[in-house]
Design an enzyme around this catalytic site. Structure first.
Site, mmCIF file in Angstrom:
data_model
loop_
_atom_site.group_PDB
_atom_site.id
_atom_site.type_symbol
_atom_site.label_atom_id
_atom_site.label_comp_id
_atom_site.label_asym_id
_atom_site.label_seq_id
_atom_site.Cartn_x
_atom_site.Cartn_y
_atom_site.Cartn_z
ATOM 1 N N ASN A 1 0.827 -1.205 0.000
ATOM 2 C CA ASN A 1 0.000 0.000 0.000
ATOM 3 C C ASN A 1 0.863 1.257 0.000
ATOM 4 O OD1 ASN A 1 -1.659 2.229 0.665
ATOM 5 N ND2 ASN A 1 -3.162 0.902 1.592
ATOM 6 N N ASP A 2 1.491 1.557 1.119
ATOM 7 C CA ASP A 2 2.230 2.818 1.231
ATOM 8 C C ASP A 2 3.323 2.963 0.175
ATOM 9 O OD1 ASP A 2 0.695 3.615 3.410
ATOM 10 O OD2 ASP A 2 2.097 2.777 4.870
ATOM 11 N N VAL A 3 3.982 1.878 -0.197
ATOM 12 C CA VAL A 3 5.112 1.961 -1.130
ATOM 13 C C VAL A 3 4.669 2.196 -2.573
ATOM 14 C CG1 VAL A 3 6.628 0.601 0.354
ATOM 15 C CG2 VAL A 3 5.313 -0.543 -1.457
#
Length: 155
Positions: free
Chosen positions: A83-85
């Site tokens: 998600n964040d990456v």
């Protein structure tokens, strides 16, 4: 095709299914590489270790600076529990924990399939606009089950 592994792949212990899918695609003529973000997972190198367990050849594990220029030419990106990456909000959402963080530029690919447990924000708590982008397909649920669905479509 470029596969982006993340912590969700680790939780589902789905690295072997990822490899099975890559093998099936390659047997049909596809080229498959893996985009490795340096902070994906819970420790540096986490994705490399898991994919090595599944016998993914090291030369297919591409670091961020090598793989980012390849995304605009990729027909398909498969995100497995990341998600964040891959969150493009890192480029625009000032004041958030991920603002300014280098990300994998998956949003530049021709098509994206996301296998995530749900649509909730990642560890940083920042909503991911990639989830609503045209051309993005969401397969929600356990990563291993989602990969089984994809494998079933190839048979």
């Amino acid at each position: 095709m470029i596969i982006v592994p993340g912590y969700g792949m680790a939780l589902a212990q789905a690295q072997h299914k990822v490899k099975q899918l890559a093998d099936a695609l390659e047997s049909n003529g596809a080229t498959v590489d893996y985009a490795i973000h340096p902070v994906a997972g819970r420790m540096p190198g986490h994705m490399n270790v898991l994919l090595a367990e599944a016998n993914v050849e090291y030369e297919h594990l591409l670091e961020m600076d090598v793989v980012n220029p390849l995304f605009p030419e990729a027909d398909l990106v498969l995100i497995v529990g990341a998600n964040d990456v891959v969150n493009p909000a890192a480029n625009t959402a000032e004041g958030t924990p991920i603002y300014g963080m280098p990300i994998l530029d998956v949003d530049k690919a021709r098509g994206v399939i996301i296998c995530n447990y749900d649509e909730k924000p990642g560890y940083a708590g920042v909503e991911n606009p990639l989830y609503r982008k045209p051309g993005v397909v969401m397969l929600l649920g356990d990563a291993a089950a989602s990969l089984d669905r994809l494998l079933g479509m190839l048979r």
